[in-house]
Scaffold this active site. Sequence first.
Site, mmCIF file in Angstrom:
data_model
loop_
_atom_site.group_PDB
_atom_site.id
_atom_site.type_symbol
_atom_site.label_atom_id
_atom_site.label_comp_id
_atom_site.label_asym_id
_atom_site.label_seq_id
_atom_site.Cartn_x
_atom_site.Cartn_y
_atom_site.Cartn_z
ATOM 1 N N SER A 212 -8.343 5.173 8.055
ATOM 2 C CA SER A 212 -8.887 4.784 9.365
ATOM 3 C C SER A 212 -7.839 5.073 10.426
ATOM 4 O O SER A 212 -8.112 5.600 11.481
ATOM 5 C CB SER A 212 -9.216 3.302 9.376
ATOM 6 O OG SER A 212 -9.868 2.932 8.208
ATOM 7 N N SER B 156 -0.652 6.737 8.510
ATOM 8 C CA SER B 156 0.728 6.352 8.240
ATOM 9 C C SER B 156 1.499 7.592 7.839
ATOM 10 O O SER B 156 0.980 8.428 7.105
ATOM 11 C CB SER B 156 0.792 5.347 7.079
ATOM 12 O OG SER B 156 0.702 4.047 7.585
ATOM 13 N N GLU C 215 0.798 -1.224 0.000
ATOM 14 C CA GLU C 215 0.000 0.000 0.000
ATOM 15 C C GLU C 215 0.831 1.275 0.000
ATOM 16 O O GLU C 215 0.416 2.288 -0.556
ATOM 17 C CB GLU C 215 -1.009 0.005 1.146
ATOM 18 C CG GLU C 215 -0.438 -0.049 2.549
ATOM 19 C CD GLU C 215 -1.553 0.122 3.588
ATOM 20 O OE1 GLU C 215 -2.148 1.205 3.619
ATOM 21 O OE2 GLU C 215 -1.825 -0.837 4.341
ATOM 22 N N ARG D 96 8.667 4.448 6.078
ATOM 23 C CA ARG D 96 7.546 4.736 6.955
ATOM 24 C C ARG D 96 8.132 5.213 8.272
ATOM 25 O O ARG D 96 8.860 4.474 8.930
ATOM 26 C CB ARG D 96 6.699 3.487 7.161
ATOM 27 C CG ARG D 96 5.462 3.724 8.012
ATOM 28 C CD ARG D 96 4.646 2.441 8.127
ATOM 29 N NE ARG D 96 3.372 2.646 8.830
ATOM 30 C CZ ARG D 96 3.226 2.548 10.142
ATOM 31 N NH1 ARG D 96 4.266 2.281 10.903
ATOM 32 N NH2 ARG D 96 2.035 2.723 10.691
#
Lengths: 410, 790
Positions: A232, A235, A178, A247
């Site tokens: 939701s 990140s 993703e 990340r």
Amino acid sequence: HRELYSAASQAPHGRIGMAAAPGGPQDAGKAAGTSSVLAPASPTPPRAVFFPWFGLDIGGTLVKLVYFEPKDITAEEEEEEVENLKSIRKYLTSNVAYGSTGIRDVHLELKDLTLCGRKGNLHFIRFPTHDMPAFIQMGSEKHFSSLHTTLCATGGGAYKFEQDFRTMGDLQLQKLDELDCLIKGVLYIDSVGFNGHSECYYFENPTDSEKCEKLPFNLENPYPLLLVNIGSGVSILAVYSKDNYKRVTGTSLGGGTFFGLCCLLTGCSTFEEALEMASRGDSTKVDKLVRDIYGGDYERFGLPGWAVASSFGNMVSKEKRESVSKEDLARATLITITNNIGSIARMCALNENINRVVFVGNFLRINTISMRLLAYALNYWSKGQLKALFLEHEGYFGAVGALLELLDTA
Amino acid sequence: MRIYLHTDEAGQERGAFKMAARGGRGGGSGHGSLDKSITLPPDEIFRNLENAKRFAIDIGGSLTKLAYYSTVQHKVARVRSFDHSGKDIEHESPYEVTVQEEITARLHFIKFENTYIETCLDFIKDHLVNTETKVIKATGGGAYKFKDLIEKKLGLKVDKEDVMTCLIKGCNFVLKNIPHEVFAYQKDSDTEFRFQTNHPNIFPYLLVNIGSGVSIVKVEMEDKFEWIGGSSIGGGTFWGLGALLTKTKKFDELLQLASKGQHTNVDMLVKDVYGGAYQTLGLSGNLIASSFGKSATADKDFSKEDMAKSLLHMISNDIGQLACLYAKLHNLDKIYFGGFFIRGHPVTMRTITYSINFFSKGEVQALFLRHEGYLGAIGAFLKGAEQDNPNQYSWGENYAGSSGLMSTSPDLCPMQRTRSGTFDMFEMDRLERPLVNLPLLKDSSTYIPDTVDLTDDAMARKYWLTCFEEALDGVAKRAAASQPDSIDAVERAEKFQQKYWNKLQTLRQQPFAYGTLTVRSLLDTREHCLNEFNFPDPYSKIKQKENGIALKCFQGVIESLDSLDWKERQLALVKGLLAGNVFDWGAKAVSDVLESETQFGFEEAKSKLQERPWLEDSYDEWLDRLKEGPPHKCALIFADNSGIDIILGVFPFVRELLSSGTEVILACNSGPALNDVTYSESLIVAEKIAAMDSVIQSALKEERLLLVQTGSSSPCLDLSRLDKGLAMLVRERKTDLVIIEGMGRAIHTNYYAALKCESLKLAVIKNSWLAERLGGKIFSVIFKYEVPRE
């Protein structure tokens, strides 16, 4: 270009046709991006990416689907186009709503896009993740599996629903990471622009409803940038180049938290409803501000009186609990979550030494309150060092990235 | 958008002393309504009020912390040489013991619920004698609210102090003065509380105060700190949002709910999104992807417990994450957490610890403070007491007058869950002398005085607690007997016995109450309790008698030693030292012998000693060192007992060192503990010996033999808290040998202490259990000669 499409349309339909394109994305059983089919012994024909072109991002709350509608289909092609492919195209492009929950964001449609040599429109569709079984069911009914395309999917749902796709829909998903997709999507959409307008924008005078202006931002040299994806959950990525990113962190206090808490606190049932309530509420009745404690600014620490000292801090008192409205609670929830994301993003930007922060994700959809607050807070608390940027296609970048992965494999 | 607030709104902490409620009110009085129907047990709570001055008060949302300084008058035993002008009088004793009144300074801190504030103020007014006091320093969110009441009741001017300044001042103060102030919390280990040794340099650190909001403050120096950030998501969010979601009004009830809930019913986990773990990122499936994420998608009712738990996780994780981000940005690795969200709540300490561990990948440890709840009051007090220079002194926690960590936590003591009316106390004594590290410690930041951590070692804990319980009766009897002229000695001894017994019971339940539980802390607590009831030196008479007897034998012992050749003499000196060490009234096995066999003497003690090879025996290396190496430049000796030990054991040994050209610093306790020799006793003993022995006499005169005090009144030895003068002397004289004698100083403590110079640790094990543990029998000998490895 024609060849590409005709090659595709001339190929025999069904499973055999898929096998004719080895090394392609059909080999979807593998983990994302690690396609490892053996090279064919014989020379391959020019490879085509068969229509339909989809990119799917299955998140925790929403499924984002991008669909490329070719507009350069010749009569000849149209004649050869298989029926169910045609029906999918018609169904998607002639409707703006699908079932009771699917919605096409018409205002986001990218027109006359040239993608992989084909001209067409890019459509942006979303529906709740809990309707995923119905979606798979529909795919099964429309004999999606008979089309020799690959369904590229990203987001956690690509993993979670992989089995369902296989068993219910006879479909192999090509699972994609993703974050890879997100960055790919952001960079692509920003590069093509938004139907002649800038994809990226920022707010000038965000707190002043009179003077607040949404202005285009040129993201031509985007690196380094901090990418904050608020779905939701949240990140946060530090992006240094097209394929160099990490990340940095994430937080569980995201859009799902806002909506979830709003449901519990106000009994609302949709995100839109929650936002609408929030737009009418007053969070200062719910939150305890610096001035509630110090009567004004807390000069010792340079804190302005309007700053929130304690989110929901006033709700400790029974009297105040009884005097607030649902709208106030919705507003406070929105402000709390937004400020917190801003705060974490700001700290990450400082730690990573990055001064441009791009906020994306569906939490920001129709959510000007949060965007303006993020714009203001980032600027204020960094003393003008940090700039909050936003992108028009908020939550669709993962899905766009998935579509691009599909085309890249060609 | 974010800031902190120090208001202490949690109504949870309760103290050890229940107030006697009069009139049988339900106790359900909420915030703001003042409960006047109580009677205070004044002698237990507001102690020494008649000598109190310099008041400070920290009023939080529900708890008030009162601080004052008092002078405590208590009895001390003084030794004094007889006046020699009347030469015709021959005394049986070498010196006289007198009991005198001494005044020492003490800091009192009392924590009680705001409900009692008026009653408490009335009480203080009635008992306050000191009229010099004109001002009361006040801090905390409630200081404003109660300003008028305080001014009216006490007739003192309320002088408000900045909350954060007080907090930091208080924090610095406890970090410097209270050993084992800091702990890490590990719920799932055997030892929940991991106390840290005090680092000589406490700065810089990060203080994360979780009140209604969160404040993150970087403290760089005593008076240099900076608010570097904060968050509005704090204790007030947990409480306020929790109250809305669960209709539960009280903070501690919310925590109770949370501790019973399952957050996975409410939160969207990574596995709810992925079906499993997010493997490319290595994110476990059990991580929370979206807090409250399930409450948006599922059409169902959620239990209060589950929502409270989810909220707790959400807030703790968020605070932990921000704290880590700030720590990283400012390159700090020490984060102390405080504020009512943390205070005494294992539930929140656990979630914060988890969060810090997760977000810092184990690089940063969440740390908590035992006296966190008092920091504001301590700081406000210090602000008002600047003219007394409290920061120039060393202070010590008084175990007798302090309630102990979480002694009343509802989580740990369900019996204490009565609604209110309990008081928590904390007292610190001003030490007469400033204490510093022994400069010879190899690494003062990792030095741990105690050999066995009884909080860790359950078996040892059980043994020692029982051991101290069994000895208590005898100690109380001896205390009473030490003051035959006092009419209330027996009564006081009984009170002492009760108090120490209660402490031991508390420690059985909560070994962590006063920091790491050790034999040393058990001994020190007993000394504090004895002092509390005015038994400053129960062994003074015994010591006096034994010193008298031993002095009479001194010359004989020296003569017999001098008749030996060098090699024989060295062994005889060591054996003498060890035999002397047998005379320890602190060891029950010995005190029983000493009480029943009045003729038990030096020779009898020698015969008790284990034959060589000893349990720990590096005597040969020591002998080689003496034979082959140059004499030591200067030896520092920590002596143990009065009587035979110091006179027939230590002094001959000192004499030999002096004769071989080594200077000697003889360090004895500043205050009495058991029958340990005190500094003032050592002065008299040295004087008496000098009169008999020319070696000692000339060494004293030429200052080759120096008598100093340790700054301690403990039967054990903490080399990180020693008298500053001693430390200076050690440096000046270039000390290259440290000799530590006795079970308390060389076995219970310092057995593993690493020094920069040569050291000798010797003791006789006068306890079967301990001997067995070390693989020997009672009266086994420890002779540990160590040379630092380069």
